[in-house]
Design a protein around this motif. Structure first.
Motif, PDB file in Angstrom:
ATOM      1  N   ALA A  24       0.838  -1.204   0.000  1.00 36.77           N
ATOM      2  CA  ALA A  24       0.000   0.000   0.000  1.00 36.77           C
ATOM      3  C   ALA A  24       0.873   1.255   0.000  1.00 36.77           C
ATOM      4  O   ALA A  24       0.579   2.229  -0.699  1.00 36.77           O
ATOM      5  CB  ALA A  24      -0.930  -0.010   1.205  1.00 36.77           C
ATOM      6  N   ALA A  28       1.177   4.046  -2.970  1.00 39.97           N
ATOM      7  CA  ALA A  28       0.947   5.464  -2.676  1.00 39.97           C
ATOM      8  C   ALA A  28       2.105   6.325  -3.155  1.00 39.97           C
ATOM      9  O   ALA A  28       1.916   7.488  -3.529  1.00 39.97           O
ATOM     10  CB  ALA A  28       0.731   5.662  -1.179  1.00 39.97           C
ATOM     11  N   PHE A  69      -8.644  -2.713   1.083  1.00 40.52           N
ATOM     12  CA  PHE A  69      -9.088  -1.314   1.028  1.00 40.52           C
ATOM     13  C   PHE A  69     -10.608  -1.239   0.909  1.00 40.52           C
ATOM     14  O   PHE A  69     -11.261  -0.460   1.611  1.00 40.52           O
ATOM     15  CB  PHE A  69      -8.433  -0.625  -0.171  1.00 40.52           C
ATOM     16  CG  PHE A  69      -8.826   0.812  -0.329  1.00 40.52           C
ATOM     17  CD1 PHE A  69      -8.173   1.805   0.380  1.00 40.52           C
ATOM     18  CD2 PHE A  69      -9.851   1.179  -1.188  1.00 40.52           C
ATOM     19  CE1 PHE A  69      -8.532   3.137   0.236  1.00 40.52           C
ATOM     20  CE2 PHE A  69     -10.216   2.503  -1.337  1.00 40.52           C
ATOM     21  CZ  PHE A  69      -9.557   3.483  -0.629  1.00 40.52           C
ATOM     22  N   PHE A 106     -10.993   8.837   3.231  1.00 42.89           N
ATOM     23  CA  PHE A 106      -9.994   8.583   2.205  1.00 42.89           C
ATOM     24  C   PHE A 106      -8.864   9.611   2.194  1.00 42.89           C
ATOM     25  O   PHE A 106      -7.987   9.562   1.334  1.00 42.89           O
ATOM     26  CB  PHE A 106     -10.677   8.531   0.832  1.00 42.89           C
ATOM     27  CG  PHE A 106     -11.755   7.484   0.763  1.00 42.89           C
ATOM     28  CD1 PHE A 106     -11.443   6.138   0.864  1.00 42.89           C
ATOM     29  CD2 PHE A 106     -13.090   7.837   0.645  1.00 42.89           C
ATOM     30  CE1 PHE A 106     -12.426   5.163   0.834  1.00 42.89           C
ATOM     31  CE2 PHE A 106     -14.089   6.872   0.610  1.00 42.89           C
ATOM     32  CZ  PHE A 106     -13.755   5.531   0.705  1.00 42.89           C
ATOM     33  N   SER A 109      -5.105   8.630   1.615  1.00 40.27           N
ATOM     34  CA  SER A 109      -5.028   7.454   0.740  1.00 40.27           C
ATOM     35  C   SER A 109      -5.075   7.840  -0.733  1.00 40.27           C
ATOM     36  O   SER A 109      -5.317   6.988  -1.588  1.00 40.27           O
ATOM     37  CB  SER A 109      -6.192   6.497   1.047  1.00 40.27           C
ATOM     38  OG  SER A 109      -6.170   6.063   2.381  1.00 40.27           O
ATOM     39  N   LEU A 112      -2.639   5.912  -3.008  1.00 41.87           N
ATOM     40  CA  LEU A 112      -3.092   4.525  -3.170  1.00 41.87           C
ATOM     41  C   LEU A 112      -4.302   4.473  -4.089  1.00 41.87           C
ATOM     42  O   LEU A 112      -4.381   3.620  -4.983  1.00 41.87           O
ATOM     43  CB  LEU A 112      -3.442   3.938  -1.795  1.00 41.87           C
ATOM     44  CG  LEU A 112      -4.081   2.556  -1.778  1.00 41.87           C
ATOM     45  CD1 LEU A 112      -3.188   1.527  -2.444  1.00 41.87           C
ATOM     46  CD2 LEU A 112      -4.402   2.136  -0.344  1.00 41.87           C
TER      47      LEU A 112
END
Length: 206
Positions: A24, A28, A69, A106, A109, A112
């Motif tokens: 992850a 990202a 996720f 979110f 994130s 990602l």
């Protein structure tokens, strides 16, 4: 078809979680593709043999990150919906709280998400999972809006709530991916989206 068996041993479960966390972070930072399995294993404080035993290849790892996720997103939406439905706040305040909290889910994130969206454009399984999460968010919004039908003035509330959900999802996804919506300051986005939706639904003012 990607698939991953859930480990039964505690040590293997912890190793899998570390692999997912490393992947992850690499996604990202846009460095997943060029990072080899041996380096991923090193970053996860594990071994190449353990990687292959748990995940087989990087495609399975990527799918597992995406699956986690989505599942974490669904669980958070469930908790948020329950919390809002238990509140005594007026519907317009509930809608704004829902939008604000979904966006907040979110934050952090974005990298990602961008990586997963890029993969979704070429992989139907990823695309289907994003559709599932979006649909889940939309259904949650509809449950909140339609729980107080007496506060909606729109002549076709079910249809209006469904359309509002699609508009919201498109707006929130764009905001999450881009980080802005025109010249509107970030902190005003939830309130303005709520104003737009509540106006369409003809939510009674309190």
């Amino acid at each position: 078809m990607y698939s991953i068996a859930s480990p039964t041993q505690a040590r293997s479960k912890k190793a899998l979680e570390r692999f997912l966390n490393v992947a992850a972070e690499l996604l990202a930072n846009d460095s997943f593709e060029e990072t080899g399995i041996s380096q991923i294993a090193q970053l996860a404080e594990s071994s190449v043999g353990t990687f292959y035993r748990l995940l087989a290849d990087k495609d399975v790892l990527l799918y597992a990150v995406h699956e986690r996720f989505v599942e974490q997103g669904k669980a958070a939406i469930d908790a948020l919906t329950d919390e809002i439905n238990r509140s005594e706040a007026p519907l317009d305040a509930q809608i704004e709280a829902f939008i604000q909290r979904v966006i907040a889910l979110f934050v952090g994130s974005e990298g990602l998400l961008r990586a997963l969206v890029r993969r979704s454009s070429a992989d139907i399984q990823f695309r289907q999972r994003f559709h599932q999460l979006n649909a889940y968010i939309g259904q949650a919004f509809c449950r909140i809006a339609l729980a107080r039908l007496n506060q909606l003035g729109h002549p076709r509330p079910e249809q209006a709530a469904d359309l509002s959900a699609h508009v919201l999802i498109a707006g929130m996804n764009y905001f999450t991916m881009i980080g802005a919506m025109g010249t509107t300051p970030r902190e005003l986005i939830p309130g303005e989206l709520s104003r737009l939706v509540c106006s369409y639904l003809e939510v009674q003012k309190h």
